[in-house]
Design a protein around this motif. Structure first.
Motif, PDB file in Angstrom:
ATOM      1  N   PRO A 156      75.660 -20.502  29.639  1.00 38.39           N
ATOM      2  CA  PRO A 156      75.294 -19.333  30.448  1.00 38.39           C
ATOM      3  C   PRO A 156      73.774 -19.199  30.600  1.00 38.39           C
ATOM      4  O   PRO A 156      73.012 -19.840  29.877  1.00 38.39           O
TER       5      PRO A 156
ATOM      6  N   VAL B  87      75.308 -22.044  23.795  1.00 37.94           N
ATOM      7  CA  VAL B  87      75.458 -20.587  23.894  1.00 37.94           C
ATOM      8  C   VAL B  87      74.476 -19.974  22.902  1.00 37.94           C
ATOM      9  O   VAL B  87      74.453 -20.364  21.727  1.00 37.94           O
TER      10      VAL B  87
ATOM     11  N   TYR C 246      82.681 -19.012  27.900  1.00 39.35           N
ATOM     12  CA  TYR C 246      81.913 -19.456  29.061  1.00 39.35           C
ATOM     13  C   TYR C 246      82.788 -19.800  30.259  1.00 39.35           C
ATOM     14  O   TYR C 246      82.761 -19.122  31.287  1.00 39.35           O
TER      15      TYR C 246
END
Ligand code: ATP
Length: 248
Positions: A39, A222, A245
């Motif tokens: 992300p 992450v 995700y």
């Protein structure tokens, strides 16, 4: 087993209280296309900038073909075989496609500025022509790069990274700004370059179909840490990755 092209061990980089990269380890094998996904804000760009020598990590180690390159800067890394493409275009709009490719190789050789004032392809023409054919951009080879479509300029931009015969190419969001209809062609081209030029690639990309189609293995980041590393099929099936995700 052969020495990895790239080995990153427990890499760390913080900005004040923000831990951008918090202990990342992975290896890229010879000939491998290795994807990095995650992300926004998960530390991909910071990791890339460390691998390119643009920022110095707080801790950890980066090895290139078995040599410790953790503290080297971008020029030295480029000389040792690390090429890169940027998220935004870096082509010289007023030069032709062929000239752009030649200048990229001269820059790598450290002869760019002297050559720019002394026209001539310094023996690099055949190499530029081979890439022009491989990239299927012969019809625009003598056009000024600034007059081409974004997609064509992107190809020139990628071609520039390959003029120095790099062992390792870091591609920063190659699909960014590229028309979706051209994305599968870009993937085929990168696979062809990987097959014919023997280099390894590390690719940061948000376009999941592209990453899954192109990469041999993928690392999911992450919050500055590695959540998973595996083949596209393994990543797709990883429940933790789906929850954090891919399932969004
Ligand atoms: P994106 O997908 O949006 O490009 P990313 O995964 O590349 O994100 P980074 O850009 O590496 O993530 O950012 C990781 C974290 O570090 C974020 O919280 C970001 O705000 C922070 N960060 C990155 N660069 C700096 C900087 N120069 N100064 C302060 N904080 C930074």
């Amino acid at each position: 087993m052969s020495t990895p092209v790239l080995r990153v061990t427990d890499l760390r980089k913080s900005y004040g209280a923000i831990q951008a990269v918090g202990g990342v380890s992975f290896e890229v094998r010879p000939g491998e296309i290795f994807g990095v996904i995650g992300p926004n804000g998960s530390g991909k760009t910071t990791l890339f900038n460390c691998m390119l020598g643009q920022i110095t990590p707080d801790a950890g180690r980066i090895e290139l073909n078995g040599d410790d390159v953790t503290k080297l800067g971008p020029l030295e890394l480029n000389r040792r075989g690390v090429g890169r493409t940027f998220q935004t275009l870096q082509v010289f709009g007023k030069m032709t496609v062929r000239e752009n490719l030649i200048v990229a190789a001269q820059e790598h050789q450290g002869t760019m500025w002297s050559r720019m004032f002394a026209p001539g392809d310094s023996g690099l023409g055949p190499k530029a022509d081979a890439l022009i054919d491989q990239f299927r951009i012969r019809h625009v080879a003598d056009k000024k790069a600034g007059t081409l479509s974004y997609g064509q300029q992107k190809l020139v931009d990628i071609g520039m990274a390959f003029m120095s015969d790099p062992d390792l190419v870091l591609l920063d969001e190659p699909c960014a700004g590229v028309n979706p209809s051209l994305v599968s062609g870009l993937s085929s081209l990168l696979k062809d370059l990987n097959r014919t030029r023997r280099g390894s690639f590390v690719v940061i990309e948000h376009n999941m179909d592209f990453v899954m189609d192109l990469c041999h293995r993928i690392m999911v980041m992450v919050e500055g840490k590695v959540m998973a590393i595996g083949t596209p099929a393994e990543i797709r099936a990883n429940k933790q990755v789906l929850d954090a995700y891919l399932g969004n």
